[in-house]
Design a protein around this motif. Structure first.
Motif, PDB file in Angstrom:
ATOM      1  N   ALA A 157       0.832  -1.206   0.000  1.00  0.00           N
ATOM      2  CA  ALA A 157       0.000   0.000   0.000  1.00  0.00           C
ATOM      3  C   ALA A 157       0.864   1.253   0.000  1.00  0.00           C
ATOM      4  O   ALA A 157       0.545   2.247  -0.665  1.00  0.00           O
ATOM      5  CB  ALA A 157      -0.934  -0.009   1.210  1.00  0.00           C
ATOM      6  N   ARG A 158       1.956   1.227   0.744  1.00  0.00           N
ATOM      7  CA  ARG A 158       2.872   2.369   0.761  1.00  0.00           C
ATOM      8  C   ARG A 158       3.532   2.540  -0.599  1.00  0.00           C
ATOM      9  O   ARG A 158       3.726   3.664  -1.067  1.00  0.00           O
ATOM     10  CB  ARG A 158       3.927   2.147   1.846  1.00  0.00           C
ATOM     11  N   ALA A 159       3.879   1.449  -1.257  1.00  0.00           N
ATOM     12  CA  ALA A 159       4.480   1.539  -2.587  1.00  0.00           C
ATOM     13  C   ALA A 159       3.501   2.152  -3.587  1.00  0.00           C
ATOM     14  O   ALA A 159       3.900   2.979  -4.430  1.00  0.00           O
ATOM     15  CB  ALA A 159       4.927   0.157  -3.043  1.00  0.00           C
ATOM     16  N   ARG A 160       2.235   1.741  -3.524  1.00  0.00           N
ATOM     17  CA  ARG A 160       1.244   2.333  -4.438  1.00  0.00           C
ATOM     18  C   ARG A 160       1.070   3.825  -4.185  1.00  0.00           C
ATOM     19  O   ARG A 160       0.914   4.619  -5.129  1.00  0.00           O
ATOM     20  CB  ARG A 160      -0.094   1.600  -4.271  1.00  0.00           C
ATOM     21  N   GLU A 161       1.112   4.221  -2.925  1.00  0.00           N
ATOM     22  CA  GLU A 161       0.982   5.640  -2.607  1.00  0.00           C
ATOM     23  C   GLU A 161       2.156   6.444  -3.150  1.00  0.00           C
ATOM     24  O   GLU A 161       1.976   7.550  -3.697  1.00  0.00           O
ATOM     25  CB  GLU A 161       0.879   5.804  -1.086  1.00  0.00           C
ATOM     26  N   LEU A 162       3.365   5.900  -3.027  1.00  0.00           N
ATOM     27  CA  LEU A 162       4.539   6.606  -3.546  1.00  0.00           C
ATOM     28  C   LEU A 162       4.503   6.701  -5.061  1.00  0.00           C
ATOM     29  O   LEU A 162       4.906   7.723  -5.637  1.00  0.00           O
ATOM     30  CB  LEU A 162       5.805   5.887  -3.091  1.00  0.00           C
ATOM     31  N   LEU A 163       4.027   5.673  -5.737  1.00  0.00           N
ATOM     32  CA  LEU A 163       3.943   5.708  -7.192  1.00  0.00           C
ATOM     33  C   LEU A 163       2.883   6.695  -7.664  1.00  0.00           C
ATOM     34  O   LEU A 163       3.090   7.425  -8.641  1.00  0.00           O
ATOM     35  CB  LEU A 163       3.654   4.307  -7.729  1.00  0.00           C
ATOM     36  N   ARG A 164       1.731   6.719  -6.979  1.00  0.00           N
ATOM     37  CA  ARG A 164       0.663   7.658  -7.390  1.00  0.00           C
ATOM     38  C   ARG A 164       1.077   9.107  -7.189  1.00  0.00           C
ATOM     39  O   ARG A 164       0.732   9.973  -7.994  1.00  0.00           O
ATOM     40  CB  ARG A 164      -0.611   7.354  -6.608  1.00  0.00           C
ATOM     41  N   SER A 165       1.793   9.382  -6.105  1.00  0.00           N
ATOM     42  CA  SER A 165       2.196  10.757  -5.819  1.00  0.00           C
ATOM     43  C   SER A 165       3.380  11.220  -6.656  1.00  0.00           C
ATOM     44  O   SER A 165       3.744  12.400  -6.607  1.00  0.00           O
ATOM     45  CB  SER A 165       2.531  10.894  -4.331  1.00  0.00           C
TER      46      SER A 165
END
Length: 472
Positions: free
Chosen positions: A17-25
């Motif tokens: 979930a943290r990886a997806r957040e970093l990619l989206r931002s």
């Protein structure tokens, strides 16, 4: 997920979930799809807290369990410090040793047939070829090479500070000597009890040798009774269920199975058949440790008994990844425990990089078809991970999978649910083939262990699925 710093240095893994957040931002970019790795755009190694991770290996003949873990030190109410081992990433590496072995036998058969058919006058070749020190058969050497290759990648993507390896579970030399006079008593109850029983369970597939009954209590039974001169050697022991053990009594196996000649033949053949998986692991255990030591990371070896004890105390079932999590020292008397494992395990299957043969032989070993010399066709090679956008036809849509190249340009695409041909013009390369295929399998979690709200690891459930996520 693996995380790299701005300069490419490995950082501590993060939650998906943290990886997806970093990619989206936009703070991170995709560095590699399998295993999934991201690279941060705004953080360097100096500005990050890196405590380091441990890689734990449970080597096997057909598959090797690998776990990337970290340790949390907690202070209890009495001031005692306990360790909570967390499983960050678990991997099951599936070897292709049997495939290599079958290929070597097939090639030898082809050569033998051609020589006997066309060169009957030729004398046998002298057996004067010397092998270098430490030589292993290709099917056995492959287990060391594939494990070393994957651990090297883990050291590149994660800050590995220690490597823990489980030594082989069975010492076949000691097991062979266990039944000799005056030796069994000196080996102690561990070998005479646990290791011999576990060896028999593996050799007889955890079932009765006389009736194939499984999931029932099994006893160690003497094929030739001791009252008739039978010994305690491992070659004279089998597993038998309670009814078969009582029915056989002090009879010879030939008398007990006189009315079942097929079963008698199978039991006698299995008694003399070595446990090939154990022999393969005994041949590679020291070479694997020596090879891993070249990475410059401290390597610690542990016994299979320690792994079994950790898993039994935690109440966990047996699997490759669970054994890998249990490798190493845990002081259960002070409260050390395994607290968490990933919801999914990464399944890495060794596929190789193609064959050296330039022709396809028939069943007699003679050339039938000529294979293309080039392995890269239209910019793609077999095993590449691609995205296919099919504009029309029965397979219209966007697909993600691996391809097998063909000279016609219609490459074979394999996805999670189907396999079909697609033109190279509709493909986009995502990742080059590296000799392995990647997939996922779910982990079933246990309820709370020892009264704490921690989830344990259980045997993997369900089938393996490839890395595929349709965009449409």
């Amino acid at each position: 997920m693996f995380v790299l710093a701005k300069g490419g240095e490995p950082l501590m893994p993060c939650h998906p979930a943290r990886a997806r957040e970093l990619l989206r931002s936009g703070r991170a970019a995709l560095a590699r799809r399998a295993p999934f790795t991201i690279r941060l755009r705004d953080r360097t190694r100096e500005g990050s807290t890196v405590t380091g991770v441990h890689v734990r290996l449970d080597p096997g003949s057909k598959a090797t369990g690998i776990a990337v873990t970290d340790e949390l030190h907690r202070i209890g109410p009495e001031g005692r410090t306990s360790v909570a081992r967390r499983g960050l990433i678990t991997i099951e590496l599936r070897h292709r040793g049997q495939q290599i072995h079958n290929g070597m036998l097939r090639r030898a058969g082809y050569r033998r047939r051609r020589r006997s058919s066309n060169l009957r006058y030729r004398a046998p070749r002298s057996d004067n070829r010397r092998r270098p020190p430490g030589w292993l058969p290709p099917s056995t050497q492959h287990r060391v090479d594939s494990t070393m290759s994957l651990v090297t990648k883990l050291c590149r993507y994660a800050p590995v500070v220690e490597i823990h390896v489980e030594q082989v579970a069975f010492d076949t030399t000691a097991l062979a000597r266990a039944g000799q006079s005056g030796v069994r008593e000196n080996l102690g109850p561990t070998l005479a009890g646990f290791e011999i029983r576990e060896f028999l369970l593996a050799k007889w597939n955890r079932s009765c040798a006389y009736c194939d009954a499984s999931a029932v209590p099994l006893n160690m039974e003497h094929v030739r009774p001791r009252s008739l001169g039978g010994s305690d050697r491992i070659s004279n022991l089998v597993l038998a269920c309670v009814p078969c053990n009582q029915a056989k009594g002090t009879q010879r196996v030939e008398e007990f199975l006189a009315d079942r000649p097929a079963r008698l033949k199978a039991v006698v053949a299995q008694l003399g058949r070595p446990l090939r998986d154990v022999a393969a692991m005994n041949a590679t255990q020291h070479l694997l440790v020596e090879t891993l030591a070249t990475l410059g990371v401290p390597v610690h070896t542990w016994s299979g008994g320690r792994t079994y004890w950790n898993r039994a105390v935690m109440g966990l079932p047996k699997s490759h990844t669970v054994d890998a999590l249990s490798v190493g020292f845990l002081a259960h008397e002070r409260g050390d425990e395994l607290v968490r494992a990933p919801a999914q395990i990464l399944v890495v299957t060794s596929t190789g990089r193609g064959a050296y043969a330039r022709t396809t032989p028939d069943r007699f070993g003679f050339p039938r078809l000529r294979r293309p010399r080039a392995k890269i066709l239209n910019g793609y090679a077999t095993g590449d991970l691609v995205r296919a956008v099919v504009p029309r036809g029965a397979w219209v849509g966007t697909w993600l999978g691996r391809i097998a190249v063909r000279t016609s340009g219609q490459h074979r695409l394999t996805t999670l649910t189907c396999r079909f041909d697609v033109s190279y013009r509709n493909l986009t390369l995502l990742q080059r083939a590296d000799g392995y295929s990647y997939g996922f399998a779910p982990e079933i979690r246990l309820s709370a262990i020892q009264g704490d709200a921690y989830s344990g690891v259980t045997r993997r459930g369900g089938g393996c699925r490839n890395v595929r996520k349709p965009d449409a």
